[in-house]
Design a protein around this motif. Sequence first.
Motif, PDB file in Angstrom:
ATOM      1  N   SER A 151       0.828  -1.210   0.000  1.00 47.28           N
ATOM      2  CA  SER A 151       0.000   0.000   0.000  1.00 47.28           C
ATOM      3  C   SER A 151       0.857   1.253   0.000  1.00 47.28           C
ATOM      4  N   SER A 156       2.271   1.325  -3.742  1.00 47.70           N
ATOM      5  CA  SER A 156       1.306   1.660  -4.797  1.00 47.70           C
ATOM      6  C   SER A 156       0.412   2.837  -4.440  1.00 47.70           C
ATOM      7  N   GLY A 157       0.025   2.935  -3.178  1.00 49.01           N
ATOM      8  CA  GLY A 157      -0.915   3.972  -2.786  1.00 49.01           C
ATOM      9  C   GLY A 157      -0.283   5.320  -2.530  1.00 49.01           C
ATOM     10  N   ILE A 158       0.962   5.338  -2.112  1.00 47.06           N
ATOM     11  CA  ILE A 158       1.613   6.616  -1.822  1.00 47.06           C
ATOM     12  C   ILE A 158       2.691   6.904  -2.872  1.00 47.06           C
ATOM     13  N   THR A 159       3.639   5.970  -3.043  1.00 46.24           N
ATOM     14  CA  THR A 159       4.777   6.223  -3.912  1.00 46.24           C
ATOM     15  C   THR A 159       4.368   6.416  -5.367  1.00 46.24           C
ATOM     16  N   VAL A 160       3.661   5.459  -5.921  1.00 49.38           N
ATOM     17  CA  VAL A 160       3.320   5.526  -7.347  1.00 49.38           C
ATOM     18  C   VAL A 160       2.390   6.697  -7.637  1.00 49.38           C
ATOM     19  N   THR A 161       1.392   6.914  -6.786  1.00 48.74           N
ATOM     20  CA  THR A 161       0.459   8.018  -7.056  1.00 48.74           C
ATOM     21  C   THR A 161       1.157   9.366  -6.960  1.00 48.74           C
ATOM     22  N   LYS A 162       2.036   9.548  -5.976  1.00 52.62           N
ATOM     23  CA  LYS A 162       2.766  10.813  -5.871  1.00 52.62           C
ATOM     24  C   LYS A 162       3.754  10.970  -7.027  1.00 52.62           C
ATOM     25  N   LEU A 198       3.397   9.782 -10.054  1.00 52.52           N
ATOM     26  CA  LEU A 198       2.624  10.167 -11.239  1.00 52.52           C
ATOM     27  C   LEU A 198       2.220  11.643 -11.172  1.00 52.52           C
ATOM     28  N   GLY A 199       1.792  12.080 -10.004  1.00 55.35           N
ATOM     29  CA  GLY A 199       1.406  13.479  -9.856  1.00 55.35           C
ATOM     30  C   GLY A 199       2.569  14.436 -10.049  1.00 55.35           C
ATOM     31  N   SER A 231       5.354  13.796 -11.766  1.00 58.46           N
ATOM     32  CA  SER A 231       5.917  13.686 -13.120  1.00 58.46           C
ATOM     33  C   SER A 231       5.263  14.659 -14.091  1.00 58.46           C
TER      34      SER A 231
END
Length: 189
Positions: A123, A126-132, A134-135, A137
């Motif tokens: 979590s 995927s929930g913190i690292t990837v979403t941040k 993407l935001g 980038s």
Amino acid sequence: FYIFFDQYVSIVRLTGTLLGSAVAIIFVLTSVILGSIATGAVVTTTVVMIVVDIIGTMAIAGVSLNAVSLVNLIICVGIGVEFCAHIARAFMFPARPIMEKVPVEFRGKDARAWAALVNVGGSVFSGITVTKLLGVSVLAFTRSKIFEIYYFRVWLALVIFAATHALIFLPVALSYFGGGGMYKLTHHY
């Protein structure tokens, strides 16, 4: 005109005061909420490491210390806690079903660190690292220098350093220095 330049007279002292206050608050709150001074100290140390890495990246990436970057550093402290808090909580309060699946070679704090990564590591990734990531980038494609320099560079460093510290360093540090934990009770009806 002079108001802008006046900030540089006290920016280093102000940075130290604000970051020091934030770190002290993090130590007190994490120690109280997690019920362990040792675990609070480990989380606080991890957040300090994240911020030191970001300050070093700012120096290398040519991001000067001013009011904008200072606000970003304070935000980085808060987001650094966000990355670490989930792992620390799962370490202190491991779920019984996950603790029952711990490999035989892990005992004590090692078992709780393993359980924390199994429970919330995905979590956090995927929930913190990837979403941040993407935001952040999206900011790479901006034409505005203020967004590219003060936000993209700093926040990209934040996501990379916070994720690696929270998912790699923090569980190891907790397995050595973390406090005692409690199992969550599961009810079967």
